[in-house]
Design an enzyme around this catalytic site. Structure first.
Site, PDB file in Angstrom:
ATOM      1  N   GLY A  16       0.792  -1.232   0.000  1.00 55.36           N
ATOM      2  CA  GLY A  16       0.000   0.000   0.000  1.00 55.36           C
ATOM      3  C   GLY A  16       0.815   1.267   0.000  1.00 55.36           C
ATOM      4  O   GLY A  16       0.303   2.349   0.326  1.00 55.36           O
ATOM      5  N   LYS A  17       2.085   1.178  -0.389  1.00 49.56           N
ATOM      6  CA  LYS A  17       2.945   2.375  -0.433  1.00 49.56           C
ATOM      7  C   LYS A  17       2.380   3.436  -1.368  1.00 49.56           C
ATOM      8  O   LYS A  17       2.395   4.628  -1.051  1.00 49.56           O
ATOM      9  CB  LYS A  17       4.358   2.014  -0.924  1.00 49.56           C
ATOM     10  CG  LYS A  17       5.138   1.102  -0.030  1.00 49.56           C
ATOM     11  CD  LYS A  17       6.565   0.931  -0.518  1.00 49.56           C
ATOM     12  CE  LYS A  17       6.675   0.417  -1.937  1.00 49.56           C
ATOM     13  NZ  LYS A  17       6.168  -0.979  -2.094  1.00 49.56           N
ATOM     14  N   LYS A  39       8.814   8.230  -8.425  1.00 53.91           N
ATOM     15  CA  LYS A  39       9.044   6.797  -8.207  1.00 53.91           C
ATOM     16  C   LYS A  39      10.214   6.421  -9.109  1.00 53.91           C
ATOM     17  O   LYS A  39      10.045   6.299 -10.325  1.00 53.91           O
ATOM     18  CB  LYS A  39       7.794   5.988  -8.545  1.00 53.91           C
ATOM     19  CG  LYS A  39       7.928   4.513  -8.175  1.00 53.91           C
ATOM     20  CD  LYS A  39       6.620   3.774  -8.393  1.00 53.91           C
ATOM     21  CE  LYS A  39       6.772   2.283  -8.057  1.00 53.91           C
ATOM     22  NZ  LYS A  39       6.852   2.031  -6.606  1.00 53.91           N
ATOM     23  N   ASP A  50       1.226   2.531 -10.520  1.00 50.36           N
ATOM     24  CA  ASP A  50       1.612   3.311  -9.345  1.00 50.36           C
ATOM     25  C   ASP A  50       1.976   4.734  -9.750  1.00 50.36           C
ATOM     26  O   ASP A  50       1.544   5.711  -9.130  1.00 50.36           O
ATOM     27  CB  ASP A  50       2.800   2.670  -8.637  1.00 50.36           C
ATOM     28  CG  ASP A  50       2.456   1.332  -8.000  1.00 50.36           C
ATOM     29  OD1 ASP A  50       1.259   1.007  -7.924  1.00 50.36           O
ATOM     30  OD2 ASP A  50       3.380   0.626  -7.571  1.00 50.36           O
ATOM     31  N   GLU A 111       8.307   7.519  -3.675  1.00 50.76           N
ATOM     32  CA  GLU A 111       7.849   6.172  -3.344  1.00 50.76           C
ATOM     33  C   GLU A 111       8.875   5.156  -3.807  1.00 50.76           C
ATOM     34  O   GLU A 111       9.294   5.157  -4.969  1.00 50.76           O
ATOM     35  CB  GLU A 111       6.507   5.869  -4.011  1.00 50.76           C
ATOM     36  CG  GLU A 111       5.973   4.494  -3.606  1.00 50.76           C
ATOM     37  CD  GLU A 111       4.935   3.939  -4.557  1.00 50.76           C
ATOM     38  OE1 GLU A 111       4.746   2.712  -4.551  1.00 50.76           O
ATOM     39  OE2 GLU A 111       4.327   4.720  -5.300  1.00 50.76           O
ATOM     40  N   VAL A 113      10.401   1.075  -4.269  1.00 49.71           N
ATOM     41  CA  VAL A 113       9.925  -0.108  -4.992  1.00 49.71           C
ATOM     42  C   VAL A 113      10.099  -1.314  -4.071  1.00 49.71           C
ATOM     43  O   VAL A 113      11.190  -1.580  -3.570  1.00 49.71           O
ATOM     44  CB  VAL A 113      10.682  -0.298  -6.319  1.00 49.71           C
ATOM     45  CG1 VAL A 113      12.179  -0.253  -6.121  1.00 49.71           C
ATOM     46  CG2 VAL A 113      10.270  -1.588  -7.008  1.00 49.71           C
TER      47      VAL A 113
END
Length: 233
Positions: A16-17, A39, A50, A111, A113
């Site tokens: 749930g990042k 990201k 994402d 975010e 990985v």
């Protein structure tokens, strides 16, 4: 103004990042703060879902996607493994994209990985970006059974590397089993960093990021005050 930022990591993939990153992004944006999203590498599919959610959360145009996710692999594998067939991660390209995004905003949400020791190259891991960029870290963890072990190991590994952990956020809470009902209390007793949440599981969040932002605001994360940012330097 020096850009402030936060690195969102997790104890595993699928934790749930992205949802937490998107919620924080929209929360800051709705509070009048200039927010960037990043990201560094993603894997799986033609485009990164994402990355697209982060783009949506920051209300950025489609043209911004390449800057948000500078490296993407089609295979749903750790980047170093995916690179065996698709070409190694260009760390210089990632760094250039990071610096450009950082310069464009007042606050940057990064975010990661997978978990913290996912290999980006044979001798480069997610933690190396945390150290290089000197960003404080929020660890997103699952609410249910198994999270105590994974969370303690993750926080310990980060702290051994002198990486600042601002807290742990339990995500995806349903309250249906006893582990979920007791994990917040257990982690608060076991950890010396703040424990936030739990953030409840809600399928509506992906389509209604403003609702997600409102619910995340209730968690009292040390990121925002009405008058501006706090605690993260």
């Amino acid at each position: 103004m020096k850009t402030k930022g936060l690195f969102i990591t997790g104890t595993d993939t699928g934790i749930g990042k992205t949802m937490v990153s998107a919620g924080l992004t929209r929360l800051l944006l709705n509070s009048g703060i200039s927010v960037g999203v990043f990201k560094p590498v993603a894997s799986g599919g033609i485009v990164s879902e994402d990355g697209k959610l982060l783009q949506k959360a920051a209300r950025l145009p489609n043209s911004a996607y390449q800057g948000i996710v500078p490296i993407h692999y089609k295979q749903p594998l750790a980047p170093w493994v995916a690179a065996w067939k698709e070409g190694k991660v260009d760390l210089a390209k990632v760094e250039k994209a990071y610096q450009k995004t950082k310069a464009s905003c007042d606050f940057l949400i990064v975010e990661g990985v997978g978990g913290i020791q996912v290999p980006i190259a044979q001798d480069f891991f997610v933690t190396d970006w945390m150290i290089r960029w000197k960003l404080p870290v929020l660890v997103v963890v699952r609410a249910g059974l198994g999270t105590i072990n994974h969370t303690l190991l993750t926080v310990e590994a980060l702290q051994k590397r002198k990486i600042k952990v601002i807290g742990v956020l339990l995500n995806g809470y349903t309250g249906k089993d006893i582990a979920e009902q007791t994990n917040v209390k257990a982690l608060k007793k076991l950890l010396k960093v703040p424990v936030y949440g739990p953030l409840k599981h809600n399928p509506r969040y992906r389509k209604d990021l403003d609702l997600l932002a409102k619910d995340m605001e209730k968690l009292d994360l040390p990121i925002l005050e009405r008058s501006g940012l706090r605690n993260i330097k």
